[in-house]
Design an enzyme around this catalytic site. Sequence first.
Site, PDB file in Angstrom:
ATOM      1  N   ASP A 340     -14.058  -0.576 -30.032  1.00  0.00           N
ATOM      2  CA  ASP A 340     -14.695  -1.658 -29.290  1.00  0.00           C
ATOM      3  C   ASP A 340     -14.094  -2.976 -29.783  1.00  0.00           C
ATOM      4  O   ASP A 340     -13.404  -3.014 -30.800  1.00  0.00           O
ATOM      5  CB  ASP A 340     -16.200  -1.616 -29.528  1.00  0.00           C
ATOM      6  CG  ASP A 340     -16.969  -2.515 -28.571  1.00  0.00           C
ATOM      7  OD1 ASP A 340     -16.337  -3.023 -27.625  1.00  0.00           O
ATOM      8  OD2 ASP A 340     -18.166  -2.711 -28.776  1.00  0.00           O
ATOM      9  N   THR A 342     -15.981  -6.425 -29.597  1.00  0.00           N
ATOM     10  CA  THR A 342     -16.956  -7.357 -30.149  1.00  0.00           C
ATOM     11  C   THR A 342     -17.564  -6.818 -31.431  1.00  0.00           C
ATOM     12  O   THR A 342     -18.154  -5.740 -31.458  1.00  0.00           O
ATOM     13  CB  THR A 342     -18.072  -7.634 -29.131  1.00  0.00           C
ATOM     14  OG1 THR A 342     -17.474  -8.111 -27.922  1.00  0.00           O
ATOM     15  CG2 THR A 342     -19.041  -8.659 -29.668  1.00  0.00           C
ATOM     16  N   LYS A 500     -27.656 -12.759 -15.316  1.00  0.00           N
ATOM     17  CA  LYS A 500     -26.395 -13.032 -16.018  1.00  0.00           C
ATOM     18  C   LYS A 500     -25.680 -11.708 -16.242  1.00  0.00           C
ATOM     19  O   LYS A 500     -26.291 -10.641 -16.271  1.00  0.00           O
ATOM     20  CB  LYS A 500     -26.635 -13.744 -17.345  1.00  0.00           C
ATOM     21  CG  LYS A 500     -27.100 -12.873 -18.488  1.00  0.00           C
ATOM     22  CD  LYS A 500     -27.003 -13.619 -19.814  1.00  0.00           C
ATOM     23  CE  LYS A 500     -27.307 -12.725 -20.994  1.00  0.00           C
ATOM     24  NZ  LYS A 500     -28.704 -12.276 -21.099  1.00  0.00           N
ATOM     25  N   ARG A 552     -14.833 -14.860 -23.726  1.00  0.00           N
ATOM     26  CA  ARG A 552     -15.642 -13.878 -23.024  1.00  0.00           C
ATOM     27  C   ARG A 552     -16.397 -14.623 -21.928  1.00  0.00           C
ATOM     28  O   ARG A 552     -17.126 -15.572 -22.212  1.00  0.00           O
ATOM     29  CB  ARG A 552     -16.626 -13.215 -23.980  1.00  0.00           C
ATOM     30  CG  ARG A 552     -17.426 -12.097 -23.369  1.00  0.00           C
ATOM     31  CD  ARG A 552     -18.325 -11.447 -24.395  1.00  0.00           C
ATOM     32  NE  ARG A 552     -18.905 -10.223 -23.879  1.00  0.00           N
ATOM     33  CZ  ARG A 552     -19.730  -9.444 -24.557  1.00  0.00           C
ATOM     34  NH1 ARG A 552     -20.082  -9.787 -25.795  1.00  0.00           N
ATOM     35  NH2 ARG A 552     -20.219  -8.349 -24.021  1.00  0.00           N
ATOM     36  N   GLY A 617     -16.164  -4.060 -22.852  1.00  0.00           N
ATOM     37  CA  GLY A 617     -16.836  -4.438 -21.610  1.00  0.00           C
ATOM     38  C   GLY A 617     -16.388  -5.786 -21.083  1.00  0.00           C
ATOM     39  O   GLY A 617     -16.828  -6.219 -20.013  1.00  0.00           O
ATOM     40  N   LYS A 677     -15.228   5.864 -21.759  1.00  0.00           N
ATOM     41  CA  LYS A 677     -14.880   6.281 -23.119  1.00  0.00           C
ATOM     42  C   LYS A 677     -14.743   7.799 -23.199  1.00  0.00           C
ATOM     43  O   LYS A 677     -13.811   8.311 -23.835  1.00  0.00           O
ATOM     44  CB  LYS A 677     -15.959   5.796 -24.099  1.00  0.00           C
ATOM     45  CG  LYS A 677     -16.018   4.285 -24.269  1.00  0.00           C
ATOM     46  CD  LYS A 677     -17.001   3.896 -25.356  1.00  0.00           C
ATOM     47  CE  LYS A 677     -16.978   2.391 -25.611  1.00  0.00           C
ATOM     48  NZ  LYS A 677     -17.879   1.993 -26.724  1.00  0.00           N
ATOM     49  N   ASP A 696     -21.740   1.863 -30.487  1.00  0.00           N
ATOM     50  CA  ASP A 696     -22.957   1.306 -31.068  1.00  0.00           C
ATOM     51  C   ASP A 696     -24.199   1.517 -30.207  1.00  0.00           C
ATOM     52  O   ASP A 696     -25.309   1.512 -30.710  1.00  0.00           O
ATOM     53  CB  ASP A 696     -22.790  -0.189 -31.367  1.00  0.00           C
ATOM     54  CG  ASP A 696     -22.311  -0.970 -30.149  1.00  0.00           C
ATOM     55  OD1 ASP A 696     -22.301  -0.403 -29.036  1.00  0.00           O
ATOM     56  OD2 ASP A 696     -21.949  -2.152 -30.309  1.00  0.00           O
ATOM     57  N   ASN A 699     -25.869   4.780 -25.053  1.00  0.00           N
ATOM     58  CA  ASN A 699     -25.000   5.456 -24.090  1.00  0.00           C
ATOM     59  C   ASN A 699     -23.649   5.851 -24.676  1.00  0.00           C
ATOM     60  O   ASN A 699     -22.871   6.548 -24.028  1.00  0.00           O
ATOM     61  CB  ASN A 699     -24.769   4.559 -22.862  1.00  0.00           C
ATOM     62  CG  ASN A 699     -26.042   4.383 -22.057  1.00  0.00           C
ATOM     63  OD1 ASN A 699     -26.929   5.214 -22.122  1.00  0.00           O
ATOM     64  ND2 ASN A 699     -26.124   3.296 -21.315  1.00  0.00           N
TER      65      ASN A 699
END
Length: 1029
Positions: A340, A342, A500, A552, A617, A677, A696, A699
């Site tokens: 990932d 972040t 958002k 981002r 993402g 993934k 993390d 899902n």
Amino acid sequence: MVKNKTEKTLDIEEETPFHTFTVDQVTEHYFTNTLEGLTTQEATSRLKKYGNNELQGNDGIKWYKVLWRQIANTLVFILLIATALAFATKDFAEGGVILAVIIMNACIGFWQEYSAEQTMEALRNMSSPTAKVIRDEVRTTIPNNQAVPGDIMIFEDGDVIGADCRLFEIFNLETDEALLTGESLPVHKNLEAIEEKDQSLGDRLNMVFSSTTVVKGRAKGIVVSTGMHTQIGQIATTLMKVDGGETTKLQKRLNKMAWFVSLMAAVLVLIVFAVHKFRYSDEVAIYAISVAIAMIPEGLVAVVTLTMAFGVQRMAEVKAIVRRLSSLESLGSVTNICSDKTGTLTQSKMVAVRMWLPGDGFYRVTGAGFEPKGDIFQQGDQSDNEIQPQAQEEQAIVPGAGTDHYLRAIQAASLCNMAELRKMTHPEVESQWSAIGDPTEIALQVLAYKAGLAKPDLVQEGFHLVAEFPFDSSVKRMSVLYRSPDTAQNQAGDHLIFLKGATERVLGCCSRYRSGDQERTLTEGDEKDGGREQFEAMIINKMDALAEQGLRVLALAYRNYRAAPGVDLVHDLDREEVEQDMTFLGLVGIYDPPRAESRPAVLKCYDAGIRVHMLTGDHPSTAAAIAKEVAIIPHDVPIKNNPLIMTAGQFDAMTDEEVDALEELPRVVARCSPNTKVKMIAALHRRKLVAAMTGDGVNDSPSLKAANVGIAMGQSGSDVAKQAADIVLTDDNFATIVKAVAEGRRMFANIQKFVQHLMAANVAEIVVLVVALAFKDQDGNAVFPMSAVQILFLNMVTSSPPAMGLGLEPASPSNMQEPPRSAKQGLFSFEVIMDTTVYGLSMGVLTFSAYCGVLFGFNHGDLGSLCNQEYSDACTGVFKARATAYACLTFLLLAHSVNCRSLRDSGWSWKRLKTLKENKMLWLGMVIGSLLVFPILYIPGMNHSVFKHTGLTYEWAFVFVVLGLFIGLSDLYKFIKRKTMKPLSVRANSELEMERMRTFMSQSSNMGSAIEEKKDLVKAPRGNAGSSS
């Protein structure tokens, strides 16, 4: 008072009905504060008072089971037979020594394995679920067993609740309490006090219970019970365990080797009896037992146990907690790491630095960190989307002021947000700011504070949260429903929906956009109002401009909402209906700087032959910009039309056949979903590659389980993800993954080293014993060149300590400059088998040559009579030859431990010998092993009666000559290997990998351009006709 009549008596106080207490009563009961939590000092004091938050009654480590494993094995069985035969033949000295060796071996093995088990148990406790609490006014993560009554605990979707808690703040909270109540449906919680003290657990809706799971929403609660005082503790059930009794691939390989060795020992015993024409006698039986003992590597299990335990401990020191031992083996074979972005490659210290609103243009935001200090400047639209750090004509925005459009966008950022920001009041940290929540939402909340529209202020004005649809990685957006304040503009009952999320997902929900104080519709083909296609192209253009700065990008939207009469705004809302017909507000650019150690770690992966993939993402341009900074892709390649950069939509749309046809799998996959993934892992597996995957969220569990090594984040990861993972990173740092891979490689290489050392010793002993079967005494019995006690001493005392030292050997300089080990290779690669054979034969032949030299060169080949049982003048030559063989093999085995430090490089160069000081266990084992030779040879009584040898004089010359020859032959053998075999390490592989990617992307881009030109030629007539009409 209730007594639990088990082995340990436990006092359990009568249950306090906290579900009947108000929140204020609970805080008074435990002297706590819902905003500040407990102080660290108070929490430590309560931990001593209440004990650890863990369940008793678990089996844990049983010492007698560990001891039994040391006794119940083939080796001990063979040694007991040898002991019985020695006592039967009235050789009490030899029988006593063998019995002492059995006891010593059991004690050493027990100590090593019991210590290793305790280490593993401690590390399993470290990897158990963590708890998010507020202490000293700061949100922090602690091991769950450190939670105490009075702690303020925070729960989120996917968390396993760590203690019984009285809730005081919730939002859409539902928990799975099937473990306690048997009820399969989630339980919706509330805050209302309950009057009935005896209310059933399932109806205590203001409480949450230890070991149950949050399936929806979030909450805060006051811990009221921990450990055995919880509801789950009172029924003595534990939910969360890790696989402690697993059999790893390495253990399976060692088990197979044990069966093979046992079979070979049986064959050798038959050979001994066959040479004696199957005539049984005590002499023949003892010789057969000696051969069997020589075949079995007695110290192997103890050394493996010690090495594995040390490896797990080293991993913990670099902040990687091993939950499953099998992952240690897989780490050395990892070819691809899927990470990932972040918080793993980046610092997860986000700050909003840019905004863009239709009609208003770009905004610049100053300031950093959690402290809401900084200014906002309107820069307007800039030519060619070149975002200037500081425009010449920019206007400062006063907090609370600005256009209606700007203020509505800030409202969306502030209210569609679950983060909390507050100034601390403790004297040590007074006036510092702390934040609770997701880093992205914290950045937006800090932005709202800087703009003068902090969430607490808006709530105080009358905005009331009614419903929330939390962020979901499958839809990549979040929305909230608020009741508007009663003002002149808003009627009672009016509501606002704020949204958002990812830009393309938010755009798909919008039918209008805000430009200044006007709302315009997005009608297909309506040029006057912008048109959807033209507007979306403009938004994507602005988003790309922000993303290419490594930001981002999130989009904001809102709409007015008036519910139909009778609609339950909490339970009857449908997400799809709520998140439609929205009005687009604008974009926010958030910067998350890469970790300083990420780029060196990625380059180290390339040196080690490991490829790194970023699955995030974020927007493709954002992901690509960060990927360039951390060297996942070269810094000087274009982002657009790059075959190594894909969106999840592109990747997921491909069939397995199309993915397999790709020359190279994408290095960056943006807008990634959990299913993406899993698909990436499957694609890697089809290419026979070994993948490590980070995750993390809840899902992410399927991909963590599908990967060869699943790696969960210890700080930001959900408990569900941690339970699915093989390894948990306590610092969420990509560099820690690389350290873990290096440690996995070191551990496996060391296991190969000591297995080769021990097995070569066995081969040498077998060579000496089997060849010596040809020499028979006056009675027709074979005279063994080494006694059973000598062999045991060599295997247990001389060879095992250096083998343990090899298990603790530091990583070689080329450890991370070698390609990944093949997953199919196992312990016994061709080279390891060849080395074991060559070194074993060399030591055996040299030892037997020395034995023959002493026996036949200086003692006329006199084998005497009964020399296997006792000393006599006729046996002097045999006893001296045995002593020579014993001394030779002792020093050869110790010298061979130096050889085993490297497969190819000489161990006897001065540079290499100096590094011995880094491995105290190895050189101490060598020194002690060398010194022990002298008392064994010269102590009267013990030498003749126990070891069946005598002191040496001129025979030492044979020992030194043999040792010198062996060292010379070993270095010659390694020199030949270096010249004839494929090199193990690949130097400067990071540069080669970057250049290879540049070449691949250049070739692919040229092919793509040619294809696009052909498409344009085909489409051109059609496009011209359309424009002319």
